[in-house]
Design a protein around this motif. Structure first.
Motif, PDB file in Angstrom:
ATOM      1  N   ALA A   1       0.834  -1.205   0.000  1.00 32.46           N
ATOM      2  CA  ALA A   1       0.000   0.000   0.000  1.00 32.46           C
ATOM      3  C   ALA A   1       0.872   1.261   0.000  1.00 32.46           C
ATOM      4  N   THR A   2       1.925   1.253   0.795  1.00 30.41           N
ATOM      5  CA  THR A   2       2.844   2.399   0.851  1.00 30.41           C
ATOM      6  C   THR A   2       3.536   2.603  -0.483  1.00 30.41           C
ATOM      7  N   LYS A   3       3.987   1.521  -1.092  1.00 33.47           N
ATOM      8  CA  LYS A   3       4.664   1.613  -2.389  1.00 33.47           C
ATOM      9  C   LYS A   3       3.730   2.196  -3.440  1.00 33.47           C
ATOM     10  N   ARG A   4       2.478   1.739  -3.434  1.00 29.67           N
ATOM     11  CA  ARG A   4       1.498   2.250  -4.402  1.00 29.67           C
ATOM     12  C   ARG A   4       1.232   3.736  -4.196  1.00 29.67           C
ATOM     13  N   GLU A   5       1.253   4.177  -2.948  1.00 29.21           N
ATOM     14  CA  GLU A   5       0.984   5.590  -2.636  1.00 29.21           C
ATOM     15  C   GLU A   5       2.174   6.495  -2.933  1.00 29.21           C
ATOM     16  N   THR A   6       3.386   5.946  -2.908  1.00 32.94           N
ATOM     17  CA  THR A   6       4.570   6.792  -3.010  1.00 32.94           C
ATOM     18  C   THR A   6       5.311   6.696  -4.341  1.00 32.94           C
ATOM     19  N   ILE A   7       5.768   5.518  -4.727  1.00 35.92           N
ATOM     20  CA  ILE A   7       6.654   5.455  -5.899  1.00 35.92           C
ATOM     21  C   ILE A   7       6.182   4.562  -7.038  1.00 35.92           C
ATOM     22  N   GLN A   8       5.335   3.573  -6.763  1.00 36.04           N
ATOM     23  CA  GLN A   8       4.908   2.652  -7.816  1.00 36.04           C
ATOM     24  C   GLN A   8       3.400   2.398  -7.715  1.00 36.04           C
ATOM     25  N   PRO A   9       2.594   3.275  -8.303  1.00 30.14           N
ATOM     26  CA  PRO A   9       1.141   3.121  -8.199  1.00 30.14           C
ATOM     27  C   PRO A   9       0.629   1.799  -8.783  1.00 30.14           C
ATOM     28  N   ASP A  10       1.365   1.206  -9.706  1.00 31.81           N
ATOM     29  CA  ASP A  10       0.941  -0.040 -10.346  1.00 31.81           C
ATOM     30  C   ASP A  10       1.598  -1.277  -9.745  1.00 31.81           C
ATOM     31  N   ALA A  11       2.207  -1.135  -8.586  1.00 32.00           N
ATOM     32  CA  ALA A  11       2.906  -2.268  -7.965  1.00 32.00           C
ATOM     33  C   ALA A  11       1.937  -3.403  -7.645  1.00 32.00           C
ATOM     34  N   VAL A  12       2.423  -4.632  -7.862  1.00 33.18           N
ATOM     35  CA  VAL A  12       1.670  -5.840  -7.520  1.00 33.18           C
ATOM     36  C   VAL A  12       2.602  -6.768  -6.744  1.00 33.18           C
ATOM     37  N   ALA A  13       2.006  -7.743  -6.097  1.00 31.17           N
ATOM     38  CA  ALA A  13       2.785  -8.691  -5.299  1.00 31.17           C
ATOM     39  C   ALA A  13       3.070  -9.949  -6.108  1.00 31.17           C
ATOM     40  N   THR A  14       4.276 -10.481  -5.927  1.00 26.14           N
ATOM     41  CA  THR A  14       4.660 -11.772  -6.504  1.00 26.14           C
ATOM     42  C   THR A  14       5.427 -12.537  -5.428  1.00 26.14           C
ATOM     43  N   SER A  15       5.536 -13.832  -5.634  1.00 25.33           N
ATOM     44  CA  SER A  15       6.349 -14.637  -4.719  1.00 25.33           C
ATOM     45  C   SER A  15       6.901 -15.844  -5.463  1.00 25.33           C
ATOM     46  N   ILE A  16       7.924 -16.436  -4.866  1.00 28.15           N
ATOM     47  CA  ILE A  16       8.543 -17.640  -5.422  1.00 28.15           C
ATOM     48  C   ILE A  16       9.084 -18.483  -4.277  1.00 28.15           C
ATOM     49  N   GLY A  17       8.977 -19.786  -4.425  1.00 30.09           N
ATOM     50  CA  GLY A  17       9.669 -20.692  -3.519  1.00 30.09           C
ATOM     51  C   GLY A  17      11.129 -20.690  -3.920  1.00 30.09           C
ATOM     52  N   VAL A  18      12.048 -20.657  -2.957  1.00 33.18           N
ATOM     53  CA  VAL A  18      13.474 -20.534  -3.295  1.00 33.18           C
ATOM     54  C   VAL A  18      13.970 -21.690  -4.163  1.00 33.18           C
ATOM     55  N   ASP A  19      13.325 -22.852  -4.079  1.00 30.38           N
ATOM     56  CA  ASP A  19      13.736 -23.987  -4.912  1.00 30.38           C
ATOM     57  C   ASP A  19      13.101 -23.965  -6.293  1.00 30.38           C
ATOM     58  N   ASP A  20      12.210 -23.009  -6.539  1.00 24.00           N
ATOM     59  CA  ASP A  20      11.491 -22.945  -7.815  1.00 24.00           C
ATOM     60  C   ASP A  20      12.104 -21.973  -8.812  1.00 24.00           C
ATOM     61  N   PHE A  21      13.174 -21.287  -8.428  1.00 30.02           N
ATOM     62  CA  PHE A  21      13.807 -20.325  -9.329  1.00 30.02           C
ATOM     63  C   PHE A  21      14.374 -21.032 -10.553  1.00 30.02           C
ATOM     64  N   VAL A  22      14.132 -20.455 -11.733  1.00 27.73           N
ATOM     65  CA  VAL A  22      14.636 -20.994 -12.996  1.00 27.73           C
ATOM     66  C   VAL A  22      15.321 -19.863 -13.760  1.00 27.73           C
ATOM     67  N   MET A  23      16.554 -20.105 -14.180  1.00 26.27           N
ATOM     68  CA  MET A  23      17.279 -19.128 -14.999  1.00 26.27           C
ATOM     69  C   MET A  23      17.121 -19.524 -16.462  1.00 26.27           C
ATOM     70  N   PRO A  24      16.471 -18.691 -17.280  1.00 24.90           N
ATOM     71  CA  PRO A  24      16.374 -19.003 -18.709  1.00 24.90           C
ATOM     72  C   PRO A  24      17.771 -19.101 -19.342  1.00 24.90           C
ATOM     73  N   ASP A  25      17.968 -20.111 -20.180  1.00 18.75           N
ATOM     74  CA  ASP A  25      19.274 -20.324 -20.816  1.00 18.75           C
ATOM     75  C   ASP A  25      19.754 -19.088 -21.573  1.00 18.75           C
ATOM     76  N   ARG A  26      18.844 -18.404 -22.253  1.00 23.97           N
ATOM     77  CA  ARG A  26      19.234 -17.234 -23.052  1.00 23.97           C
ATOM     78  C   ARG A  26      19.859 -16.143 -22.175  1.00 23.97           C
ATOM     79  N   LEU A  27      19.362 -16.011 -20.945  1.00 29.03           N
ATOM     80  CA  LEU A  27      19.913 -14.995 -20.043  1.00 29.03           C
ATOM     81  C   LEU A  27      21.246 -15.431 -19.446  1.00 29.03           C
ATOM     82  N   ARG A  28      21.391 -16.735 -19.216  1.00 28.46           N
ATOM     83  CA  ARG A  28      22.673 -17.242 -18.718  1.00 28.46           C
ATOM     84  C   ARG A  28      23.756 -17.021 -19.778  1.00 28.46           C
TER      85      ARG A  28
END
Length: 194
Positions: free
Chosen positions: A129-156
């Motif tokens: 709520a604070t972020k939306r009011e101050t610097i990022q009005p379009d901010a949304v929440a995301t989450s990830i399990g630490v074991d679920d991270f995937v690095m796309p080959d193209r970025l590596r």
């Protein structure tokens, strides 16, 4: 390129670029950041941080303040910063990492999933709520399990050969083919007959 922990001498550089990019600097501590560095020139290319929130129910881990300098964008720098931050969170015993961002599509390529704000722990709902009011009005929440991270080959692969470029420079001149015109068979409105 490599990603290292920020040092005290990086503090001014970090604060300058956080301000320049209009990123969240709430609770700033340079030691919470990691920085992507060109190993040949020692030029700093990108950064990000893990912020720990203490609550009555335990601690929460938030990825925040992620930025890549324009000359280094599109080369996997941000991806490797995110990877390092996820590894840090995992090493500190966190199972889930949250991010409150106005660029969720960037994070979903690594496995982050969107969350409704009512699904967030209270501390992060308040922060969103604070972020939306101050610097990022379009901010949304995301989450990830630490074991679920995937690095796309193209970025590596891109990260292995990352080099600064002029972000304002148009690397390709427009050609007739860009507009669907076959230059060998095209006729022109003002044909001179030559």
């Amino acid at each position: 390129m490599y990603v290292r922990d920020a040092k005290n001498r990086d503090e001014v550089w970090l604060l300058d670029h956080i301000e320049e990019m209009a990123l969240d600097d709430a609770g700033f501590r340079s030691r919470d950041y990691v920085i992507a560095v060109d190993e040949e020139t020692d030029e700093r290319a990108g950064f990000g941080r893990v912020r720990i929130h203490k609550t009555d129910d335990g601690e929460l881990c938030e990825l925040t303040g992620l930025g890549v300098l324009p000359a280094w964008q599109g080369q996997g720098v941000g991806a490797h910063v995110v990877e390092r931050l996820i590894e840090t969170a995992k090493a500190e015993g966190f199972e889930t990492v949250y991010s409150l961002t106005d660029e969720p599509a960037y994070l979903t390529q690594f496995g982050f999933e969107p969350l409704e704000s009512n699904a967030l722990p209270e501390k992060l709902r308040e922060r969103l709520a604070t972020k939306r009011e101050t610097i990022q009005p379009d901010a949304v929440a995301t989450s990830i399990g630490v074991d679920d991270f995937v690095m796309p080959d193209r970025l590596r692969e891109a990260f292995k050969n990352a080099a600064p470029h002029d972000p304002d420079e148009d690397s390709t001149a427009e050609a007739a083919e860009d507009f669907g015109i076959d230059p060998d068979s095209a006729t022109y409105k003002y044909d001179t007959g030559r």
